[in-house]
Every structure is written in structure tokens, then in C-alpha cells.
Design a protein around this motif. Structure first.
Motif, PDB file in Angstrom:
ATOM      1  N   TYR A  11       0.773  -1.305   0.096  1.00 19.22           N
ATOM      2  CA  TYR A  11       0.169   0.022  -0.127  1.00 19.22           C
ATOM      3  C   TYR A  11       0.919   1.174  -0.023  1.00 19.22           C
ATOM      4  CZ  TYR A  11      -3.921   3.054   1.231  1.00 19.22           C
ATOM      5  OH  TYR A  11      -4.902   3.994   1.169  1.00 19.22           O
ATOM      6  N   GLU A  12       1.977   1.332   0.831  1.00 16.62           N
ATOM      7  CA  GLU A  12       2.512   2.456   0.934  1.00 16.62           C
ATOM      8  C   GLU A  12       3.699   2.533  -0.183  1.00 16.62           C
ATOM      9  OE1 GLU A  12       2.733   2.812   5.745  1.00 16.62           O
ATOM     10  OE2 GLU A  12       4.354   2.054   4.788  1.00 16.62           O
ATOM     11  N   LEU A  59       3.053   1.102  -3.167  1.00 16.59           N
ATOM     12  CA  LEU A  59       2.618   0.984  -4.593  1.00 16.59           C
ATOM     13  C   LEU A  59       3.126   0.273  -5.781  1.00 16.59           C
ATOM     14  CD1 LEU A  59       1.342   4.948  -4.724  1.00 16.59           C
ATOM     15  CD2 LEU A  59       0.035   2.800  -3.908  1.00 16.59           C
ATOM     16  N   PHE A  70      -5.758  -4.379  -4.665  1.00 16.15           N
ATOM     17  CA  PHE A  70      -4.887  -3.876  -5.638  1.00 16.15           C
ATOM     18  C   PHE A  70      -5.412  -3.758  -6.893  1.00 16.15           C
ATOM     19  CE2 PHE A  70      -2.419  -4.276  -1.875  1.00 16.15           C
ATOM     20  CZ  PHE A  70      -2.148  -2.928  -1.388  1.00 16.15           C
ATOM     21  N   SER A 111      -2.264  -0.095  -7.749  1.00 20.81           N
ATOM     22  CA  SER A 111      -3.169   1.014  -7.181  1.00 20.81           C
ATOM     23  C   SER A 111      -4.324   0.351  -6.316  1.00 20.81           C
ATOM     24  CB  SER A 111      -3.922   1.691  -8.507  1.00 20.81           C
ATOM     25  OG  SER A 111      -3.169   2.352  -9.376  1.00 20.81           O
ATOM     26  N   PRO A 112      -4.245   1.032  -5.015  1.00 23.05           N
ATOM     27  CA  PRO A 112      -5.134   0.634  -4.106  1.00 23.05           C
ATOM     28  C   PRO A 112      -6.547   0.644  -4.461  1.00 23.05           C
ATOM     29  CG  PRO A 112      -4.343   2.644  -3.079  1.00 23.05           C
ATOM     30  CD  PRO A 112      -3.640   2.305  -4.654  1.00 23.05           C
ATOM     31  N   THR A 113      -7.428  -0.235  -4.238  1.00 26.27           N
ATOM     32  CA  THR A 113      -8.946  -0.132  -4.387  1.00 26.27           C
ATOM     33  C   THR A 113      -9.717   0.491  -3.210  1.00 26.27           C
ATOM     34  OG1 THR A 113      -9.400  -2.319  -3.435  1.00 26.27           O
ATOM     35  CG2 THR A 113      -9.039  -2.239  -5.812  1.00 26.27           C
ATOM     36  N   GLN A 114     -10.760   0.768  -3.302  1.00 28.44           N
ATOM     37  CA  GLN A 114     -11.442   1.335  -2.253  1.00 28.44           C
ATOM     38  C   GLN A 114     -11.430   0.158  -0.933  1.00 28.44           C
ATOM     39  OE1 GLN A 114     -15.463   2.287  -3.417  1.00 28.44           O
ATOM     40  NE2 GLN A 114     -14.838   4.320  -3.472  1.00 28.44           N
ATOM     41  N   ALA A 155      -8.868  -1.380  -0.238  1.00 29.02           N
ATOM     42  CA  ALA A 155      -7.571  -1.345   0.283  1.00 29.02           C
ATOM     43  C   ALA A 155      -7.688  -0.316   1.332  1.00 29.02           C
ATOM     44  CB  ALA A 155      -6.786  -1.268  -0.590  1.00 29.02           C
ATOM     45  N   ASN A 156      -8.180   1.056   0.799  1.00 29.10           N
ATOM     46  CA  ASN A 156      -8.112   2.207   1.378  1.00 29.10           C
ATOM     47  C   ASN A 156      -8.535   1.784   2.802  1.00 29.10           C
ATOM     48  OD1 ASN A 156      -6.538   3.815  -0.532  1.00 29.10           O
ATOM     49  ND2 ASN A 156      -8.567   4.237  -1.489  1.00 29.10           N
ATOM     50  N   ALA A 157      -9.908   1.097   2.742  1.00 29.95           N
ATOM     51  CA  ALA A 157     -10.584   0.953   3.945  1.00 29.95           C
ATOM     52  C   ALA A 157      -9.717   0.014   5.080  1.00 29.95           C
ATOM     53  CB  ALA A 157     -12.041   0.450   3.759  1.00 29.95           C
ATOM     54  N   PHE A 209      -6.376  -0.482   5.240  1.00 30.32           N
ATOM     55  CA  PHE A 209      -5.273   0.036   5.542  1.00 30.32           C
ATOM     56  C   PHE A 209      -5.044   0.804   6.917  1.00 30.32           C
ATOM     57  CE2 PHE A 209      -1.930   3.662   5.777  1.00 30.32           C
ATOM     58  CZ  PHE A 209      -0.853   3.045   5.723  1.00 30.32           C
TER      59      PHE A 209
END
Length: 73
Positions: A13-14, A16, A48, A56-59, A61-63, A65
Motif C-alpha cells: 500500500y505504501e 505502490l 489492488f 493502485s489501491p482499491t476502495q 484497500a483504502n478501508a 489500511f
């Protein structure tokens, strides 16, 4: 879900990048890919989007993290 997979997830995630995450974690890139794939299977979500220049992270992944960071801290 294990701590190792979460650590790899945070690195990807960090950074990419699966390759950069592998270097950061001192493991082979296939280990990172397998751990991410395992997480995606367990969660039933794609984390991803892979492309030629990295990921690229998906939603999802954003949730995940901030929760992953909290668990590992």
C-alpha cells in the motif's frame, strides 16, 4: 488473516509496488503476491489493481489500511 500478510499489505500500500514491498520486507516478490492474494481471498475483495508500473489501491484497500496499521501497532 495473519500479521505477516498485514505487514506485506501495508508495505504494498505504501510503496505502490509489489517489487518495492518485497525489497522493503526482505522477501521474494512471489511471497508478497501470495500473501496479498490470500488476503483478497479471505476478504472477498480485490485490494489492488495491478498494472505495468505497479499497483493502485482499491476502495477496499483504502478501508483496510488504517485498521491494518492499528492492529500492527
Amino acid at each position: 488473516m495473519d500479521f505477516r500478510a498485514l505487514r506485506y499489505f501495508i508495505s504494498v500500500y505504501e510503496e505502490l509496488s509489489l517489487s518495492a514491498a518485497a525489497r522493503r520486507c526482505y522477501v521474494a516478490q512471489p511471497s508478497i503476491s501470495a500473501a496479498i492474494q490470500q488476503l483478497e481471498t479471505e476478504l472477498g475483495r480485490q485490494l489492488f489493481i495491478r498494472h505495468s508500473k505497479g499497483v493502485s489501491p482499491t476502495q477496499a484497500a483504502n478501508a483496510l489500511f488504517p485498521h491494518a496499521q492499528k492492529v500492527l501497532n
